[in-house]
Design a protein around this motif. Structure first.
Motif, PDB file in Angstrom:
ATOM      1  N   LEU A  41       1.405  -9.405 -21.362  1.00  0.00           N
ATOM      2  CA  LEU A  41       2.306  -8.664 -21.992  1.00  0.00           C
ATOM      3  C   LEU A  41       2.049  -8.681 -23.718  1.00  0.00           C
ATOM      4  O   LEU A  41       2.092  -7.593 -24.288  1.00  0.00           O
ATOM      5  N   CYS A  42       1.524  -9.669 -24.398  1.00  0.00           N
ATOM      6  CA  CYS A  42       1.409  -9.895 -25.989  1.00  0.00           C
ATOM      7  C   CYS A  42       0.034  -9.995 -25.989  1.00  0.00           C
ATOM      8  O   CYS A  42      -0.355  -9.739 -27.148  1.00  0.00           O
ATOM      9  N   TYR A  43      -0.777 -10.129 -25.079  1.00  0.00           N
ATOM     10  CA  TYR A  43      -2.492 -10.377 -25.280  1.00  0.00           C
ATOM     11  C   TYR A  43      -2.925 -11.656 -26.356  1.00  0.00           C
ATOM     12  O   TYR A  43      -3.904 -11.345 -26.752  1.00  0.00           O
ATOM     13  N   GLN A  44      -1.946 -12.649 -26.198  1.00  0.00           N
ATOM     14  CA  GLN A  44      -2.344 -13.635 -26.883  1.00  0.00           C
ATOM     15  C   GLN A  44      -2.240 -14.789 -25.904  1.00  0.00           C
ATOM     16  O   GLN A  44      -2.072 -14.786 -24.888  1.00  0.00           O
ATOM     17  N   ILE A  45      -3.122 -15.940 -26.380  1.00  0.00           N
ATOM     18  CA  ILE A  45      -3.133 -16.988 -25.513  1.00  0.00           C
ATOM     19  C   ILE A  45      -1.925 -17.567 -25.286  1.00  0.00           C
ATOM     20  O   ILE A  45      -1.083 -17.841 -26.132  1.00  0.00           O
ATOM     21  N   MET A  46      -1.610 -18.035 -23.970  1.00  0.00           N
ATOM     22  CA  MET A  46      -0.367 -18.537 -23.473  1.00  0.00           C
ATOM     23  C   MET A  46       0.020 -19.831 -24.276  1.00  0.00           C
ATOM     24  O   MET A  46      -0.806 -20.862 -23.899  1.00  0.00           O
ATOM     25  N   THR A  47       0.844 -20.197 -24.853  1.00  0.00           N
ATOM     26  CA  THR A  47       1.192 -21.236 -25.510  1.00  0.00           C
ATOM     27  C   THR A  47       2.482 -22.169 -24.595  1.00  0.00           C
ATOM     28  O   THR A  47       2.420 -23.181 -24.534  1.00  0.00           O
ATOM     29  N   ARG A  48       3.154 -21.360 -23.746  1.00  0.00           N
ATOM     30  CA  ARG A  48       3.945 -21.833 -22.671  1.00  0.00           C
ATOM     31  C   ARG A  48       3.922 -21.078 -21.483  1.00  0.00           C
ATOM     32  O   ARG A  48       4.653 -20.442 -21.220  1.00  0.00           O
ATOM     33  N   PRO A  49       2.548 -21.394 -20.762  1.00  0.00           N
ATOM     34  CA  PRO A  49       2.546 -20.499 -19.476  1.00  0.00           C
ATOM     35  C   PRO A  49       3.593 -21.097 -18.453  1.00  0.00           C
ATOM     36  O   PRO A  49       3.597 -22.078 -18.180  1.00  0.00           O
ATOM     37  N   VAL A  50       4.121 -19.855 -17.824  1.00  0.00           N
ATOM     38  CA  VAL A  50       5.135 -20.048 -16.568  1.00  0.00           C
ATOM     39  C   VAL A  50       4.654 -19.363 -15.623  1.00  0.00           C
ATOM     40  O   VAL A  50       4.133 -18.082 -15.804  1.00  0.00           O
ATOM     41  N   THR A  51       4.710 -19.831 -14.549  1.00  0.00           N
ATOM     42  CA  THR A  51       4.386 -18.945 -13.093  1.00  0.00           C
ATOM     43  C   THR A  51       5.505 -18.650 -12.538  1.00  0.00           C
ATOM     44  O   THR A  51       6.273 -19.559 -12.021  1.00  0.00           O
ATOM     45  N   LEU A  52       5.989 -17.318 -12.263  1.00  0.00           N
ATOM     46  CA  LEU A  52       7.151 -16.741 -11.717  1.00  0.00           C
ATOM     47  C   LEU A  52       6.990 -16.933 -10.350  1.00  0.00           C
ATOM     48  O   LEU A  52       5.737 -16.981  -9.626  1.00  0.00           O
ATOM     49  N   PRO A  53       8.164 -16.907  -9.449  1.00  0.00           N
ATOM     50  CA  PRO A  53       8.201 -16.863  -8.020  1.00  0.00           C
ATOM     51  C   PRO A  53       7.118 -15.748  -7.440  1.00  0.00           C
ATOM     52  O   PRO A  53       6.776 -16.084  -6.217  1.00  0.00           O
TER      53      PRO A  53
END
Length: 374
Positions: A41-53
Motif C-alpha cells: 500500500l505504501c511501498y515502504q519497508i514494513m515496520t509493523r507487519p501483520v498477516t490478515l486472515p
C-alpha cells in the motif's frame, strides 16, 4: 626441473563468470525479497507487519487507514472480522526486515515516529463532560455534523485530535478547558446512517493556549503539559483539594452511601507527603490492588479493557499514575478527574490518587455503574 601447467585463460574466465553469475543471482534474490518485504500500500519497508486472515501481509498502519471505511482487505476485498491493531505482529517478517534491510528499517521507524507525533500548533478539539488520561481508551459515537466533519478530516490525516472538558466563556458560549489530552483514533467504523463509531486512546496531556471555531467545531493552539518529579511536591494546593473532596463527598451523586467511608481522623495529614515517589508508588499499588480485588469480575474486566495491563510503578511511575487515574475515573466526578489531569507534579498526583483510592470503595464505584459488586 618439474614445470606445473598454468591455468588457461578459459579456465580463469569461467571462474570469473561463475562468481559474477552468483552475484547476479544474489542481487536478484535480494531484489525479490525487497519487493516482498515492502508494504503493497505504501511501498515502504514494513515496520509493523501483520498477516490478515486472508493471507496478505501489510503494514499495520496502512491497514488501519485502509479499513476506516469498511472491514475488507484492501488487496483482495475479503471481509476481515478483526481489527488491524488486534492482529499480532508477524515476527518472522519483522526479523527478516531487520536482518536484510537494517538501514531502511531504521529510516522507516524514524519516519513513523515523526508521523505519529502531532505537530504542535492548531489541533481540532472535541468538547466533552469527562477527562481522558494518557494510555486509556475512550469510545465515541459521532453523530453531530460538525464532529462528523472533524473526525473525517482526522482520519484522512494524523488520526489525532484533542479532548477537553467543555466549559462556558464570559458570554455563556462553549469553550475548552485549559488542559486536555491529545488522543489517537485506533478503531473507526462508519454506520449506514452516517454516524462514525471510533475508539480513541490517550496519547499525551496538553495545555490549550488559545482557541477559535472552524466549520462549527473548536480548534485550539496547544502545547505539551510536561510532568515534574520534584520529590518535595507542590504541597498545599493539592492537599486542600483533597480535603475539599472529603468534605463534599457525602453530597455527591452517590448519596448517603458515600458518607460511610471510614477516615482515620487521628492520622497525620502530612505523613504521606514525606514519603518518596517510590514509597508512594508502593502504597498506591497496594491500595489499587485491594480496590480492584473488591470489585466484581465484570467491573474489573471493564477497567482493564479501558486502561490495559497495569504498568510497572518502579520502571515508569508517571505512566502508572495515569493508569490508576483511568481505573478510578469510573467512580470520580469530572472535577476530580480534572484535578488529576491538571496536576503536573508527579508526587502530588500520586498523593491525590492515594487519597482518592482510599476514599472511594468498591460499593461507591458499583453504585455509579448502576450495579452491585459481584
Amino acid at each position: 626441473m618439474l614445470l606445473l601447467p598454468l591455468c588457461g585463460e578459459g579456465m580463469f574466465s569461467g571462474a570469473v563468470e561463475g562468481v559474477e553469475e552468483g552475484e547476479r543471482e544474489r542481487d536478484a534474490a535480494q531484489e525479490k525479497l525487497w519487493e516482498e518485504l515492502r508494504c503493497a500500500l505504501c511501498y515502504q519497508i514494513m515496520t509493523r507487519p501483520v498477516t490478515l486472515p486472508c493471507g496478505h501481509t501489510l503494514d499495520q498502519q496502512c491497514v488501519m487507514r485502509a479499513m476506516d471505511e469498511n472491514s475488507q482487505c484492501p488487496l483482495c476485498r475479503t471481509t476481515i472480522h478483526i481489527q488491524p491493531d488486534e492482529v499480532p505482529i508477524n515476527t518472522t517478517i519483522l526479523n527478516l526486515c531487520e536482518i536484510l534491510f537494517p538501514s531502511e528499517l531504521r529510516e522507516a521507524r524514524q519516519q513513523l515516529v515523526e508521523d505519529e507525533t502531532p505537530d504542535l500548533g492548531v489541533m481540532p478539539l472535541f468538547l466533552i463532560d469527562c477527562c481522558v488520561f494518557p494510555g486509556c481508551k475512550l469510545p465515541l459515537n459521532i453523530f453531530e455534523e460538525r464532529y462528523l466533519l472533524m473526525i473525517t478530516r482526522c482520519l484522512r490525516g494524523s488520526r489525532m485530535f484533542g479532548i477537553a472538558c467543555c466549559g462556558s466563556g464570559p458570554d455563556g458560549e462553549e469553550c475548552p478547558d485549559e488542559v486536555g489530552t491529545v488522543v489517537r483514533i485506533t478503531h473507526s467504523f462508519r454506520l449506514p446512517d452516517g454516524r462514525i463509531v471510533i475508539t480513541t486512546k490517550g496519547f499525551r496531556r496538553c495545555q490549550v493556549l488559545h482557541h477559535r471555531w472552524c466549520d462549527g467545531y473548536c480548534v485550539g493552539q496547544i502545547q505539551w503539559l510536561e510532568d515534574t518529579d520534584d520529590e518535595e511536591g507542590g504541597g498545599a494546593a493539592e492537599r486542600m483539594d483533597m480535603e475539599g473532596h472529603h468534605d463534599s463527598h457525602g453530597s455527591s451523586e452517590c448519596g448517603s452511601e458515600d458518607a460511610d467511608v471510614d477516615v482515620d481522623v487521628d492520622a497525620d495529614p502530612d505523613a504521606d507527603s514525606k514519603c518518596s515517589i517510590v514509597d508512594l508508588c508502593c502504597q498506591l499499588e497496594e491500595e489499587i490492588s485491594r480496590y480492584l480485588e473488591s470489585m466484581g469480575p465484570g467491573n474489573r474486566c471493564r477497567v482493564f479493557d479501558v486502561c490495559g495491563e497495569k504498568p510497572s510503578p518502579e520502571q515508569d511511575p508517571a505512566t502508572f499514575s495515569f493508569w490508576v487515574a483511568g481505573a478510578l475515573s469510573f467512580a470520580l466526578s469530572t472535577e476530580e478527574q480534572r484535578s488529576i489531569l491538571l496536576t503536573s507534579n508527579l508526587k502530588d498526583r500520586l498523593l491525590l490518587e492515594l487519597h482518592l483510592t482510599q476514599q472511594y470503595q468498591a460499593p461507591t464505584m458499583a453504585s455509579r455503574f448502576g450495579c452491585s459488586p459481584q
